[in-house]
Write a protein that holds these residues in place. Structure first.
Motif, PDB file in Angstrom:
ATOM      1  N   GLY A 264      -2.238  15.253   4.634  1.00 46.78           N
ATOM      2  CA  GLY A 264      -3.058  14.053   4.446  1.00 46.78           C
ATOM      3  C   GLY A 264      -2.657  13.283   3.196  1.00 46.78           C
ATOM      4  O   GLY A 264      -2.588  12.049   3.202  1.00 46.78           O
ATOM      5  N   ASP A 265      -2.364  14.003   2.112  1.00 51.11           N
ATOM      6  CA  ASP A 265      -1.900  13.349   0.888  1.00 51.11           C
ATOM      7  C   ASP A 265      -0.567  12.642   1.115  1.00 51.11           C
ATOM      8  O   ASP A 265      -0.371  11.499   0.693  1.00 51.11           O
ATOM      9  N   THR A 266       0.341  13.313   1.802  1.00 52.91           N
ATOM     10  CA  THR A 266       1.637  12.711   2.117  1.00 52.91           C
ATOM     11  C   THR A 266       1.455  11.468   2.983  1.00 52.91           C
ATOM     12  O   THR A 266       2.095  10.437   2.757  1.00 52.91           O
ATOM     13  N   ASN A 267       0.575  11.551   3.964  1.00 51.97           N
ATOM     14  CA  ASN A 267       0.327  10.416   4.857  1.00 51.97           C
ATOM     15  C   ASN A 267      -0.238   9.220   4.092  1.00 51.97           C
ATOM     16  O   ASN A 267       0.139   8.078   4.357  1.00 51.97           O
ATOM     17  N   ARG A 268      -1.127   9.472   3.126  1.00 53.43           N
ATOM     18  CA  ARG A 268      -1.683   8.370   2.336  1.00 53.43           C
ATOM     19  C   ARG A 268      -0.603   7.684   1.497  1.00 53.43           C
ATOM     20  O   ARG A 268      -0.574   6.455   1.405  1.00 53.43           O
ATOM     21  N   GLN A 269       0.291   8.457   0.921  1.00 59.79           N
ATOM     22  CA  GLN A 269       1.378   7.869   0.141  1.00 59.79           C
ATOM     23  C   GLN A 269       2.286   7.024   1.022  1.00 59.79           C
ATOM     24  O   GLN A 269       2.676   5.904   0.645  1.00 59.79           O
ATOM     25  N   LEU A 270       2.625   7.545   2.191  1.00 57.36           N
ATOM     26  CA  LEU A 270       3.486   6.803   3.111  1.00 57.36           C
ATOM     27  C   LEU A 270       2.787   5.555   3.642  1.00 57.36           C
ATOM     28  O   LEU A 270       3.428   4.519   3.843  1.00 57.36           O
ATOM     29  N   GLN A 271       1.496   5.635   3.846  1.00 52.07           N
ATOM     30  CA  GLN A 271       0.750   4.484   4.327  1.00 52.07           C
ATOM     31  C   GLN A 271       0.726   3.370   3.279  1.00 52.07           C
ATOM     32  O   GLN A 271       0.888   2.197   3.613  1.00 52.07           O
ATOM     33  N   THR A 272       0.583   3.744   2.010  1.00 47.64           N
ATOM     34  CA  THR A 272       0.623   2.756   0.932  1.00 47.64           C
ATOM     35  C   THR A 272       1.984   2.077   0.888  1.00 47.64           C
ATOM     36  O   THR A 272       2.082   0.855   0.750  1.00 47.64           O
ATOM     37  N   ARG A 273       3.045   2.874   1.008  1.00 46.26           N
ATOM     38  CA  ARG A 273       4.397   2.303   1.019  1.00 46.26           C
ATOM     39  C   ARG A 273       4.590   1.377   2.212  1.00 46.26           C
ATOM     40  O   ARG A 273       5.168   0.294   2.087  1.00 46.26           O
ATOM     41  N   ASN A 274       4.092   1.774   3.375  1.00 44.18           N
ATOM     42  CA  ASN A 274       4.234   0.950   4.575  1.00 44.18           C
ATOM     43  C   ASN A 274       3.495  -0.378   4.434  1.00 44.18           C
ATOM     44  O   ASN A 274       3.986  -1.412   4.881  1.00 44.18           O
ATOM     45  N   HIS A 275       2.318  -0.365   3.808  1.00 44.56           N
ATOM     46  CA  HIS A 275       1.579  -1.617   3.607  1.00 44.56           C
ATOM     47  C   HIS A 275       2.360  -2.561   2.695  1.00 44.56           C
ATOM     48  O   HIS A 275       2.397  -3.775   2.934  1.00 44.56           O
ATOM     49  N   ALA A 276       2.980  -2.019   1.654  1.00 44.88           N
ATOM     50  CA  ALA A 276       3.787  -2.854   0.757  1.00 44.88           C
ATOM     51  C   ALA A 276       4.975  -3.447   1.503  1.00 44.88           C
ATOM     52  O   ALA A 276       5.297  -4.639   1.329  1.00 44.88           O
ATOM     53  N   LEU A 277       5.626  -2.649   2.345  1.00 43.14           N
ATOM     54  CA  LEU A 277       6.763  -3.158   3.122  1.00 43.14           C
ATOM     55  C   LEU A 277       6.317  -4.204   4.143  1.00 43.14           C
ATOM     56  O   LEU A 277       7.019  -5.202   4.357  1.00 43.14           O
ATOM     57  N   GLU A 278       5.168  -3.990   4.758  1.00 35.78           N
ATOM     58  CA  GLU A 278       4.646  -4.980   5.706  1.00 35.78           C
ATOM     59  C   GLU A 278       4.359  -6.306   5.019  1.00 35.78           C
ATOM     60  O   GLU A 278       4.647  -7.376   5.563  1.00 35.78           O
ATOM     61  N   ALA A 279       3.801  -6.248   3.819  1.00 41.99           N
ATOM     62  CA  ALA A 279       3.518  -7.476   3.069  1.00 41.99           C
ATOM     63  C   ALA A 279       4.808  -8.198   2.720  1.00 41.99           C
ATOM     64  O   ALA A 279       4.888  -9.429   2.805  1.00 41.99           O
ATOM     65  N   GLU A 280       5.825  -7.461   2.347  1.00 41.39           N
ATOM     66  CA  GLU A 280       7.109  -8.085   2.011  1.00 41.39           C
ATOM     67  C   GLU A 280       7.749  -8.727   3.237  1.00 41.39           C
ATOM     68  O   GLU A 280       8.266  -9.835   3.156  1.00 41.39           O
ATOM     69  N   VAL A 281       7.689  -8.053   4.375  1.00 44.40           N
ATOM     70  CA  VAL A 281       8.238  -8.613   5.613  1.00 44.40           C
ATOM     71  C   VAL A 281       7.474  -9.874   6.000  1.00 44.40           C
ATOM     72  O   VAL A 281       8.070 -10.892   6.388  1.00 44.40           O
ATOM     73  N   ARG A 282       6.147  -9.833   5.857  1.00 43.31           N
ATOM     74  CA  ARG A 282       5.327 -10.999   6.182  1.00 43.31           C
ATOM     75  C   ARG A 282       5.698 -12.178   5.278  1.00 43.31           C
ATOM     76  O   ARG A 282       5.834 -13.310   5.735  1.00 43.31           O
ATOM     77  N   ASP A 283       5.889 -11.920   3.987  1.00 45.64           N
ATOM     78  CA  ASP A 283       6.286 -12.978   3.067  1.00 45.64           C
ATOM     79  C   ASP A 283       7.648 -13.546   3.425  1.00 45.64           C
ATOM     80  O   ASP A 283       7.865 -14.765   3.342  1.00 45.64           O
ATOM     81  N   LEU A 284       8.570 -12.690   3.820  1.00 45.29           N
ATOM     82  CA  LEU A 284       9.904 -13.162   4.179  1.00 45.29           C
ATOM     83  C   LEU A 284       9.895 -13.976   5.472  1.00 45.29           C
ATOM     84  O   LEU A 284      10.679 -14.911   5.625  1.00 45.29           O
ATOM     85  N   LYS A 285       8.999 -13.622   6.399  1.00 42.12           N
ATOM     86  CA  LYS A 285       8.924 -14.372   7.651  1.00 42.12           C
ATOM     87  C   LYS A 285       8.236 -15.718   7.469  1.00 42.12           C
ATOM     88  O   LYS A 285       8.619 -16.704   8.082  1.00 42.12           O
ATOM     89  N   ILE A 286       7.215 -15.756   6.625  1.00 43.14           N
ATOM     90  CA  ILE A 286       6.395 -16.958   6.504  1.00 43.14           C
ATOM     91  C   ILE A 286       6.836 -17.841   5.343  1.00 43.14           C
ATOM     92  O   ILE A 286       7.060 -19.035   5.510  1.00 43.14           O
ATOM     93  N   GLY A 287       6.948 -17.281   4.173  1.00 43.80           N
ATOM     94  CA  GLY A 287       7.167 -18.095   2.984  1.00 43.80           C
ATOM     95  C   GLY A 287       8.622 -18.235   2.607  1.00 43.80           C
ATOM     96  O   GLY A 287       9.385 -17.280   2.584  1.00 43.80           O
ATOM     97  N   LEU A 288       9.023 -19.459   2.297  1.00 41.90           N
ATOM     98  CA  LEU A 288      10.378 -19.702   1.855  1.00 41.90           C
ATOM     99  C   LEU A 288      10.560 -19.356   0.383  1.00 41.90           C
ATOM    100  O   LEU A 288      11.675 -19.146  -0.079  1.00 41.90           O
TER     101      LEU A 288
END
Length: 104
Positions: free
Chosen positions: A40-64
């Motif tokens: 569960g601890d490992t999953n929480r760490q990976l989930q935090t990393r995934n949210h950061a990567l999702e935000a970066e991908v969203r910024d790259l798709k939307i914002g110039l």
């Protein structure tokens, strides 16, 4: 009477054995619970990393702005109408080599 007591005590021990040391024992349940908590601890760490990567991908798709920032910082690119200035640090001054006249 003594034989009956020993026989009943032995049966009780045999009945208790699977509960404490068998396949579905309390020790095994405790061990699996520890593994679940660690995962569960490992999953929480990976989930935090995934949210950061999702935000970066969203910024790259939307914002110039994110694309431009990355091009400037990682690739050293500039806009077409910009002028690039490179400022160099001054080298530390060294003392010139002075020759002394020799006495004869």
């Amino acid at each position: 009477m003594r034989v009956l007591t020993l026989t009943l005590a032995a049966l009780i021990v045999l009945i208790q054995y699977p509960m404490w040391l068998g396949r579905g024992s309390w020790f095994r349940v405790w061990e699996v619970d520890q593994q679940i908590r660690a995962q569960g601890d490992t999953n929480r760490q990976l989930q935090t990393r995934n949210h950061a990567l999702e935000a970066e991908v969203r910024d790259l798709k939307i914002g110039l702005e994110a694309i431009e920032e990355r091009a400037r910082s990682e690739l050293g690119m500039i806009r077409q109408d910009e002028i690039f200035f490179q400022v160099l640090e001054a080298a530390p001054a060294t003392r010139p080599f002075v020759t002394r006249p020799t006495l004869k």
